[in-house]
Every structure is written in C-alpha cells, then in structure tokens.
Motif scaffolding. Structure first.
Motif, mmCIF file in Angstrom:
data_model
loop_
_atom_site.group_PDB
_atom_site.id
_atom_site.type_symbol
_atom_site.label_atom_id
_atom_site.label_comp_id
_atom_site.label_asym_id
_atom_site.label_seq_id
_atom_site.Cartn_x
_atom_site.Cartn_y
_atom_site.Cartn_z
ATOM 1 N N ILE A 39 -10.105 -3.004 23.369
ATOM 2 C CA ILE A 39 -10.277 -2.456 22.027
ATOM 3 C C ILE A 39 -9.164 -2.998 21.134
ATOM 4 N N THR A 40 -9.542 -3.522 19.983
ATOM 5 C CA THR A 40 -8.539 -4.044 19.071
ATOM 6 C C THR A 40 -8.965 -3.755 17.637
ATOM 7 N N ARG A 41 -8.177 -4.190 16.644
ATOM 8 C CA ARG A 41 -8.473 -3.835 15.261
ATOM 9 C C ARG A 41 -7.915 -4.865 14.290
ATOM 10 N N GLU A 42 -8.423 -4.780 13.064
ATOM 11 C CA GLU A 42 -7.881 -5.602 11.982
ATOM 12 C C GLU A 42 -7.705 -4.760 10.719
ATOM 13 N N PRO A 43 -6.710 -5.076 9.888
ATOM 14 C CA PRO A 43 -5.645 -6.038 10.216
ATOM 15 C C PRO A 43 -4.793 -5.498 11.352
ATOM 16 N N GLY A 44 -4.354 -6.361 12.219
ATOM 17 C CA GLY A 44 -3.552 -5.957 13.367
ATOM 18 C C GLY A 44 -4.080 -6.554 14.649
ATOM 19 N N GLY A 45 -3.789 -5.908 15.763
ATOM 20 C CA GLY A 45 -4.286 -6.346 17.052
ATOM 21 C C GLY A 45 -3.330 -7.213 17.842
ATOM 22 N N SER A 46 -2.408 -7.878 17.156
ATOM 23 C CA SER A 46 -1.372 -8.679 17.819
ATOM 24 C C SER A 46 -0.053 -8.324 17.148
ATOM 25 N N ALA A 47 1.049 -8.709 17.772
ATOM 26 C CA ALA A 47 2.357 -8.341 17.221
ATOM 27 C C ALA A 47 2.542 -8.838 15.792
ATOM 28 N N GLY A 48 2.212 -10.102 15.560
ATOM 29 C CA GLY A 48 2.378 -10.668 14.227
ATOM 30 C C GLY A 48 1.438 -10.023 13.223
ATOM 31 N N ALA A 49 0.202 -9.776 13.641
ATOM 32 C CA ALA A 49 -0.791 -9.195 12.736
ATOM 33 C C ALA A 49 -0.471 -7.741 12.403
ATOM 34 N N GLU A 50 0.115 -7.011 13.354
ATOM 35 C CA GLU A 50 0.475 -5.618 13.079
ATOM 36 C C GLU A 50 1.553 -5.531 11.997
ATOM 37 N N ALA A 51 2.454 -6.490 11.987
ATOM 38 C CA ALA A 51 3.490 -6.519 10.950
ATOM 39 C C ALA A 51 2.855 -6.729 9.582
ATOM 40 N N VAL A 52 1.863 -7.610 9.528
ATOM 41 C CA VAL A 52 1.162 -7.867 8.273
ATOM 42 C C VAL A 52 0.336 -6.651 7.873
ATOM 43 N N ARG A 53 -0.217 -5.939 8.841
ATOM 44 C CA ARG A 53 -1.016 -4.731 8.575
ATOM 45 C C ARG A 53 -0.225 -3.727 7.741
ATOM 46 N N HIS A 54 1.010 -3.509 8.118
ATOM 47 C CA HIS A 54 1.847 -2.540 7.398
ATOM 48 C C HIS A 54 2.019 -2.961 5.938
ATOM 49 N N VAL A 55 2.245 -4.230 5.734
ATOM 50 C CA VAL A 55 2.429 -4.741 4.373
ATOM 51 C C VAL A 55 1.155 -4.536 3.543
ATOM 52 N N LEU A 56 0.002 -4.824 4.144
ATOM 53 C CA LEU A 56 -1.258 -4.740 3.425
ATOM 54 C C LEU A 56 -1.668 -3.302 3.116
ATOM 55 N N LEU A 57 -1.668 -2.433 4.120
ATOM 56 C CA LEU A 57 -2.161 -1.072 3.922
ATOM 57 C C LEU A 57 -1.196 -0.197 3.138
ATOM 58 N N SER A 58 0.085 -0.559 3.126
ATOM 59 C CA SER A 58 1.052 0.200 2.338
ATOM 60 C C SER A 58 0.929 -0.128 0.853
ATOM 61 N N GLY A 59 0.253 -1.242 0.554
ATOM 62 C CA GLY A 59 0.116 -1.669 -0.833
ATOM 63 C C GLY A 59 1.249 -2.555 -1.301
ATOM 64 N N ALA A 60 2.150 -2.931 -0.387
ATOM 65 C CA ALA A 60 3.309 -3.737 -0.768
ATOM 66 C C ALA A 60 2.927 -5.113 -1.309
ATOM 67 N N ALA A 61 1.762 -5.611 -0.885
ATOM 68 C CA ALA A 61 1.338 -6.940 -1.347
ATOM 69 C C ALA A 61 0.425 -6.871 -2.560
ATOM 70 N N GLU A 62 0.077 -5.653 -2.983
ATOM 71 C CA GLU A 62 -0.901 -5.484 -4.060
ATOM 72 C C GLU A 62 -0.455 -6.146 -5.361
ATOM 73 N N GLU A 63 0.837 -6.089 -5.652
ATOM 74 C CA GLU A 63 1.342 -6.640 -6.910
ATOM 75 C C GLU A 63 1.198 -8.160 -6.983
ATOM 76 N N PHE A 64 1.023 -8.805 -5.835
ATOM 77 C CA PHE A 64 0.889 -10.271 -5.812
ATOM 78 C C PHE A 64 -0.563 -10.716 -5.994
ATOM 79 N N GLY A 65 -1.476 -9.762 -6.069
ATOM 80 C CA GLY A 65 -2.865 -10.076 -6.351
ATOM 81 C C GLY A 65 -3.755 -10.176 -5.117
ATOM 82 N N THR A 66 -5.053 -10.084 -5.357
ATOM 83 C CA THR A 66 -6.041 -10.092 -4.274
ATOM 84 C C THR A 66 -6.047 -11.407 -3.506
ATOM 85 N N ARG A 67 -5.794 -12.511 -4.201
ATOM 86 C CA ARG A 67 -5.791 -13.813 -3.537
ATOM 87 C C ARG A 67 -4.714 -13.864 -2.455
#
Length: 228
Positions: A39-67
């Motif tokens: 069982i796995t998930r996105e964003p996440g599922g691997s060590a590197g992807a889980e770090a990115v998950r936090h950035v995305l779901l927290s909204g920290a990357a929202e100011e940089f735009g959808t692209r």
C-alpha cells in the motif's frame, strides 16, 4: 500490465471518497488469498516524495504557482516510481496506490488551468513507462465528500489541507474531470459509486481487480505492507 510480474492498481477520486478505506479492504482481501500487497500513496510513498508531500499539502509551494506545484508533484512521483513502485512490481507484488497520475491531470491540469500537453509531458517523464493496469475511480458528489473529509479530520471545523479548503464548485469540477478520464480510458478505469455502503463498494472494487490477478504470484502469506 506494468513492468515485471506484479499488478499496479491506482485509486482516484475527490476528497472524502473513501480511497484509503477501500485500499485497506482490498489489500486485506488479496493478502488473504496469498498475494503480497504493498500500500502506498501520492504525493509521498518514498522518503524523497514524503518530504515533498509536506511542502505541497501545507501550502508552502502555493505562492510559487500551480506550474511549480505540478513540477514538484512530478518530482515526487518520479522518486516514488523508481524507489518503490517499479521494484515492487518487478518482484511480483500487487501495488495499491492512493492517487497517481490522474490526480495531476485533474488537480493541476483541469482546475489548475495548466496546459494539457505540459501536464502529459510531466506525467510521461515521471512514470517512465510504469502505468497502472487498473484505476479505480471512487465517484462522490463534492458536497458529500467534503463533509466526510471534515468528519474524518475529527471535526466539522477542522483545518482543511491545501486542496480541501477550495470551493465546492472546484471540487465538483474535479469530479467531472475524473469521470471524463474514465470515459476516455474505459479499459483501465472503473468508476464506482462511493455513496454506497462500504461493503458494497469493496465488492465492486474486488470485482474490478480480480480479472487482472491471473498472472500475479499468489504463494505468499504476508500482511499488507505500507511504503515508508
């Protein structure tokens, strides 16, 4: 079927559709039959992807735009595929993933107003040939799904994540986008009414996956595992 002798099944749908519950029920069912399940998930599922998950779901990357968000999702997906999904498939494991490429097509493409060709290029690079053999789309009206998501979080007033906080109209547009994908790829995608009783949904999910299990090894007796 994806690379190797395993089976890759992704689950898609709006907020509160019950993906996590149905993934666990399917995993238990397949495991009881002797299949090794991951069982796995996105964003996440691997060590590197889980770090990115936090950035995305927290909204920290929202100011940089959808692209930029789309690029981050693709980077996370690439790491997830190479480090977790492909190695598991090569070992004959049944991989059940909570969200995958179709979520990028819907969230960043359709409601993020990004060019479809741009999204497809990111998808192609990130998955690198590893596509789901079956995609389960749990369909639920946005208003019902959002209410469920709030209850799941523990309170009707719980703080929503980056995507849950958006307007009901946006979520309903995503629902329609998932249905459009299913209509365009009926061999891969199976739509299931997520307003039904949990057991009924589970039976339909299993029926949608069973025809693809013929070539997957079933001589193991392990509990379902979750990607770290």
């Amino acid at each position: 079927m994806a690379e190797g002798s395993g089976l890759f099944v992704s689950f898609e749908g709006g907020e509160g559709a019950g993906k996590s519950t149905q993934i666990r029920l399917l995993a238990d069912s397949l495991s009881s039959r002797g299949h090794e399940v991951l069982i796995t998930r996105e964003p996440g599922g691997s060590a590197g992807a889980e770090a990115v998950r936090h950035v995305l779901l927290s909204g920290a990357a929202e100011e940089f735009g959808t692209r930029m968000e789309a690029i981050l999702f693709a980077a996370a997906r690439s790491d997830h595929v190479e480090q977790v999904i492909r190695p598991a498939l090569d070992k004959g494991v049944v991989v059940l993933c909570d969200r995958f490429m179709d979520s990028s097509r819907v969230y960043q493409g359709v409601t993020g107003n990004l060019d479809a060709d741009f999204i497809e290029t990111l998808v192609r690079i990130a998955v690198n040939g590893t596509y789901p053999s079956r995609t389960i789309i749990l369909d639920i009206p946005a208003e019902i799904g959002l209410k469920r998501a709030r209850v799941r979080a523990g309170s009707d007033t719980a703080e929503p994540d980056r995507f849950e906080k958006e307007k009901t109209e946006t979520h309903e547009k995503r629902r329609e986008a998932f249905l459009d994908i299913a209509a365009a790829e009926p061999e891969r995608c199976k739509v299931i009414d997520a307003t039904q009783a949990q057991g009924v949904i589970a039976g339909e999910v299993l029926a949608a996956v069973e025809p693809l299990l013929g070539t997957v090894p079933a001589d193991r007796h392990k509990e379902p595992e979750a990607a770290q």
